[in-house]
Design a protein around this motif. Structure first.
Motif, PDB file in Angstrom:
ATOM      1  N   PHE A  25     141.431  46.835  -6.136  1.00 53.84           N
ATOM      2  CA  PHE A  25     140.023  47.343  -6.061  1.00 53.84           C
ATOM      3  C   PHE A  25     140.165  48.719  -6.849  1.00 53.84           C
ATOM      4  O   PHE A  25     140.882  49.407  -7.132  1.00 53.84           O
ATOM      5  CB  PHE A  25     139.846  47.768  -4.541  1.00 53.84           C
ATOM      6  N   VAL A  26     138.820  48.409  -7.844  1.00 50.35           N
ATOM      7  CA  VAL A  26     138.677  49.695  -8.602  1.00 50.35           C
ATOM      8  C   VAL A  26     137.567  50.590  -8.108  1.00 50.35           C
ATOM      9  O   VAL A  26     136.641  50.239  -8.153  1.00 50.35           O
ATOM     10  CB  VAL A  26     138.416  49.327 -10.196  1.00 50.35           C
ATOM     11  N   LEU A  27     137.904  51.983  -7.960  1.00 46.38           N
ATOM     12  CA  LEU A  27     136.877  52.834  -7.235  1.00 46.38           C
ATOM     13  C   LEU A  27     136.732  54.266  -8.157  1.00 46.38           C
ATOM     14  O   LEU A  27     137.770  54.588  -8.556  1.00 46.38           O
ATOM     15  CB  LEU A  27     137.196  53.158  -5.838  1.00 46.38           C
ATOM     16  N   GLY A  28     135.604  54.563  -8.011  1.00 45.92           N
ATOM     17  CA  GLY A  28     135.275  55.906  -8.715  1.00 45.92           C
ATOM     18  C   GLY A  28     133.842  56.306  -8.786  1.00 45.92           C
ATOM     19  O   GLY A  28     133.020  55.211  -8.778  1.00 45.92           O
ATOM     20  N   GLY A  29     133.475  57.327  -8.778  1.00 50.15           N
ATOM     21  CA  GLY A  29     131.985  58.032  -8.854  1.00 50.15           C
ATOM     22  C   GLY A  29     131.437  57.389 -10.010  1.00 50.15           C
ATOM     23  O   GLY A  29     132.092  56.944 -10.983  1.00 50.15           O
ATOM     24  N   GLY A  31     130.084  57.093 -13.452  1.00 48.44           N
ATOM     25  CA  GLY A  31     130.510  57.859 -14.631  1.00 48.44           C
ATOM     26  C   GLY A  31     131.774  58.268 -14.713  1.00 48.44           C
ATOM     27  O   GLY A  31     132.233  59.057 -15.429  1.00 48.44           O
ATOM     28  N   SER A  32     132.508  57.985 -13.833  1.00 49.00           N
ATOM     29  CA  SER A  32     134.014  58.296 -13.705  1.00 49.00           C
ATOM     30  C   SER A  32     134.717  57.494 -14.961  1.00 49.00           C
ATOM     31  O   SER A  32     136.003  57.603 -15.045  1.00 49.00           O
ATOM     32  CB  SER A  32     134.826  58.033 -12.431  1.00 49.00           C
ATOM     33  N   GLY A  33     134.099  56.667 -15.693  1.00 51.63           N
ATOM     34  CA  GLY A  33     135.083  55.811 -16.657  1.00 51.63           C
ATOM     35  C   GLY A  33     135.632  54.570 -16.242  1.00 51.63           C
ATOM     36  O   GLY A  33     136.249  53.864 -16.955  1.00 51.63           O
ATOM     37  N   LYS A  34     135.342  54.090 -14.911  1.00 47.86           N
ATOM     38  CA  LYS A  34     136.232  52.765 -14.614  1.00 47.86           C
ATOM     39  C   LYS A  34     135.790  51.778 -15.343  1.00 47.86           C
ATOM     40  O   LYS A  34     136.812  50.877 -15.332  1.00 47.86           O
ATOM     41  CB  LYS A  34     136.016  52.733 -13.216  1.00 47.86           C
ATOM     42  N   GLY A  35     134.683  51.375 -15.659  1.00 55.98           N
ATOM     43  CA  GLY A  35     134.269  50.208 -16.492  1.00 55.98           C
ATOM     44  C   GLY A  35     135.139  50.324 -17.914  1.00 55.98           C
ATOM     45  O   GLY A  35     135.790  49.034 -18.192  1.00 55.98           O
ATOM     46  N   VAL A 127     144.923  50.142  -4.696  1.00 53.04           N
ATOM     47  CA  VAL A 127     143.270  50.458  -5.074  1.00 53.04           C
ATOM     48  C   VAL A 127     143.679  51.486  -6.213  1.00 53.04           C
ATOM     49  O   VAL A 127     144.339  52.612  -5.960  1.00 53.04           O
ATOM     50  CB  VAL A 127     142.494  51.346  -3.922  1.00 53.04           C
ATOM     51  N   LEU A 128     142.797  51.350  -7.245  1.00 52.09           N
ATOM     52  CA  LEU A 128     142.806  52.357  -8.497  1.00 52.09           C
ATOM     53  C   LEU A 128     141.570  53.222  -8.579  1.00 52.09           C
ATOM     54  O   LEU A 128     140.534  52.826  -8.256  1.00 52.09           O
ATOM     55  CB  LEU A 128     142.868  51.356  -9.781  1.00 52.09           C
ATOM     56  N   PHE A 129     141.931  54.501  -7.885  1.00 54.60           N
ATOM     57  CA  PHE A 129     140.853  55.452  -7.697  1.00 54.60           C
ATOM     58  C   PHE A 129     140.719  56.266  -8.837  1.00 54.60           C
ATOM     59  O   PHE A 129     141.644  57.039  -9.271  1.00 54.60           O
ATOM     60  CB  PHE A 129     141.046  56.385  -6.648  1.00 54.60           C
ATOM     61  N   PHE A 130     139.698  56.532  -9.662  1.00 54.70           N
ATOM     62  CA  PHE A 130     139.596  57.195 -10.756  1.00 54.70           C
ATOM     63  C   PHE A 130     138.494  58.597 -10.230  1.00 54.70           C
ATOM     64  O   PHE A 130     137.332  58.559  -9.920  1.00 54.70           O
ATOM     65  CB  PHE A 130     138.665  56.594 -11.871  1.00 54.70           C
ATOM     66  N   ASP A 131     139.308  59.501 -10.058  1.00 58.43           N
ATOM     67  CA  ASP A 131     139.071  60.940  -9.588  1.00 58.43           C
ATOM     68  C   ASP A 131     138.499  61.797 -10.553  1.00 58.43           C
ATOM     69  O   ASP A 131     139.036  61.996 -11.533  1.00 58.43           O
ATOM     70  CB  ASP A 131     140.158  61.603  -8.795  1.00 58.43           C
ATOM     71  N   CYS A 132     137.124  62.134 -10.521  1.00 63.13           N
ATOM     72  CA  CYS A 132     136.280  62.938 -11.626  1.00 63.13           C
ATOM     73  C   CYS A 132     135.349  63.722 -11.021  1.00 63.13           C
ATOM     74  O   CYS A 132     134.768  63.487  -9.974  1.00 63.13           O
ATOM     75  CB  CYS A 132     135.672  61.778 -12.462  1.00 63.13           C
ATOM     76  N   PRO A 133     135.320  65.072 -11.434  1.00 61.81           N
ATOM     77  CA  PRO A 133     134.264  66.110 -10.654  1.00 61.81           C
ATOM     78  C   PRO A 133     132.930  65.724 -11.050  1.00 61.81           C
ATOM     79  O   PRO A 133     132.673  65.069 -11.992  1.00 61.81           O
ATOM     80  CB  PRO A 133     134.669  67.361 -11.621  1.00 61.81           C
ATOM     81  N   GLU A 134     132.068  65.754 -10.183  1.00 66.10           N
ATOM     82  CA  GLU A 134     130.789  65.645 -10.105  1.00 66.10           C
ATOM     83  C   GLU A 134     130.198  66.192 -11.433  1.00 66.10           C
ATOM     84  O   GLU A 134     129.294  65.245 -12.019  1.00 66.10           O
ATOM     85  CB  GLU A 134     129.990  65.764  -8.828  1.00 66.10           C
ATOM     86  N   ILE A 183     143.905  58.561 -10.226  1.00 68.68           N
ATOM     87  CA  ILE A 183     144.044  58.926 -11.671  1.00 68.68           C
ATOM     88  C   ILE A 183     142.991  60.081 -11.910  1.00 68.68           C
ATOM     89  O   ILE A 183     141.899  59.793 -11.417  1.00 68.68           O
ATOM     90  CB  ILE A 183     143.592  57.644 -12.586  1.00 68.68           C
ATOM     91  N   ASP A 184     143.237  60.860 -12.842  1.00 68.32           N
ATOM     92  CA  ASP A 184     142.522  62.110 -12.823  1.00 68.32           C
ATOM     93  C   ASP A 184     141.652  61.637 -14.136  1.00 68.32           C
ATOM     94  O   ASP A 184     142.060  61.649 -15.482  1.00 68.32           O
ATOM     95  CB  ASP A 184     143.593  62.996 -13.525  1.00 68.32           C
ATOM     96  N   ALA A 185     140.508  61.437 -13.883  1.00 68.36           N
ATOM     97  CA  ALA A 185     139.733  60.714 -14.769  1.00 68.36           C
ATOM     98  C   ALA A 185     138.741  61.672 -15.650  1.00 68.36           C
ATOM     99  O   ALA A 185     137.976  61.292 -16.429  1.00 68.36           O
ATOM    100  CB  ALA A 185     138.769  59.576 -14.099  1.00 68.36           C
ATOM    101  N   ALA A 186     139.044  63.013 -15.589  1.00 66.52           N
ATOM    102  CA  ALA A 186     138.117  63.927 -16.397  1.00 66.52           C
ATOM    103  C   ALA A 186     138.667  63.960 -17.739  1.00 66.52           C
ATOM    104  O   ALA A 186     138.002  64.713 -18.555  1.00 66.52           O
ATOM    105  CB  ALA A 186     138.280  65.346 -15.516  1.00 66.52           C
ATOM    106  N   ARG A 187     140.111  63.472 -17.842  1.00 61.94           N
ATOM    107  CA  ARG A 187     140.745  63.720 -19.320  1.00 61.94           C
ATOM    108  C   ARG A 187     139.868  62.538 -20.252  1.00 61.94           C
ATOM    109  O   ARG A 187     139.198  61.546 -19.897  1.00 61.94           O
ATOM    110  CB  ARG A 187     141.988  63.184 -19.270  1.00 61.94           C
ATOM    111  N   PRO A 188     140.350  62.624 -21.532  1.00 66.88           N
ATOM    112  CA  PRO A 188     139.871  61.879 -22.699  1.00 66.88           C
ATOM    113  C   PRO A 188     140.230  60.420 -22.046  1.00 66.88           C
ATOM    114  O   PRO A 188     141.369  60.115 -21.464  1.00 66.88           O
ATOM    115  CB  PRO A 188     140.479  62.418 -24.036  1.00 66.88           C
ATOM    116  N   VAL A 189     139.693  59.296 -22.588  1.00 70.54           N
ATOM    117  CA  VAL A 189     139.775  58.007 -22.318  1.00 70.54           C
ATOM    118  C   VAL A 189     141.420  57.840 -22.592  1.00 70.54           C
ATOM    119  O   VAL A 189     141.937  56.866 -21.643  1.00 70.54           O
ATOM    120  CB  VAL A 189     138.979  56.983 -23.240  1.00 70.54           C
TER     121      VAL A 189
END
Length: 208
Positions: A25-29, A31-35, A127-134, A183-189
């Motif tokens: 499962f891939v989760l993240g808000g 715009g978190s870049g999960k796609g 579960v892969l969770f892309f954590d990114c600030p709103e 995963i800290d998703a606020a960083r560059p791709v």
């Protein structure tokens, strides 16, 4: 005129657990870049990417009555009924020759999670969770031009609220079982993907 659930049921009889697929499962808000990261995982690790959102948008494009219902719910930032999404995912898994799947943007709530495991007989490997600030996600969504009807500021904020209220309990559930890879998703791709690679290929030595 069959419903989307009836249509999805055709060819979705029997449990896909017999196929014994590996499901992540891939989760993240929004715009978190999960796609973007899912595309990288497909390319490097041979998974099939199933986006719950893409399956639902395809249903909207079909012009069916259920497609119209789905469109209205997405516009209002609401969650689409579990049964609709699970049947579409189940059919996609059965019809694909692969046995490794990334399920992107699902389960969206606890009811989705319990229904998926009950209907399919499958628990995710992790579960892969892309954590990114709103603030970062909002900036990304407003800056992209994908023609997405649901990318306006009011709808974006509704989607954030739905994600926080509904999806975080799912993440907490799997975290308690030791299945969440955050995963800290606020960083560059590129930096984000380095962290992703470490999860999917932990035994591969990094070449200097």
């Amino acid at each position: 005129m069959g419903t989307v659930v009836e249509g999805a049921n055709k060819g979705a009889n029997g449990s896909i657990s017999e196929k014994n697929p590996t499901v992540v499962f891939v989760l993240g808000g929004p715009g978190s870049g999960k796609g973007t990261q899912c595309a990288n995982i497909v390319q490097h690790f041979g998974y099939t990417h199933l986006s719950a959102g893409d399956l639902l948008r395809a249903e909207i494009k079909s012009g069916s009555e259920n497609g119209t219902m789905i469109q209205t719910m997405i516009k209002e930032g609401k969650i689409v009924p579990s049964e609709v999404t699970i049947k579409l995912l189940q059919r996609a898994i059965q019809e694909d020759g692969n046995d490794k799947f990334l399920i992107d943007g699902f389960p969206r709530n606890e009811e989705n999670r319990a229904a998926f495991e009950s209907v399919t007989g499958i628990e995710p490997a992790f579960v892969l969770f892309f954590d990114c600030p709103e603030e970062e996600m909002e900036m990304r969504l407003l800056g992209r031009n994908q023609g997405r009807e649901d990318d306006n500021i009011e709808t974006i904020r509704k989607r954030f609220k739905v994600f926080l209220d509904s999806s975080l309990p799912v993440i907490n559930y799997y975290d308690a079982k030791g299945k969440v890879r955050k995963i800290d998703a606020a960083r560059p791709v590129e930096e984000v993907f380095e962290s992703v690679k470490a999860i999917f290929a932990p035994k591969i030595e990094k070449a200097d």
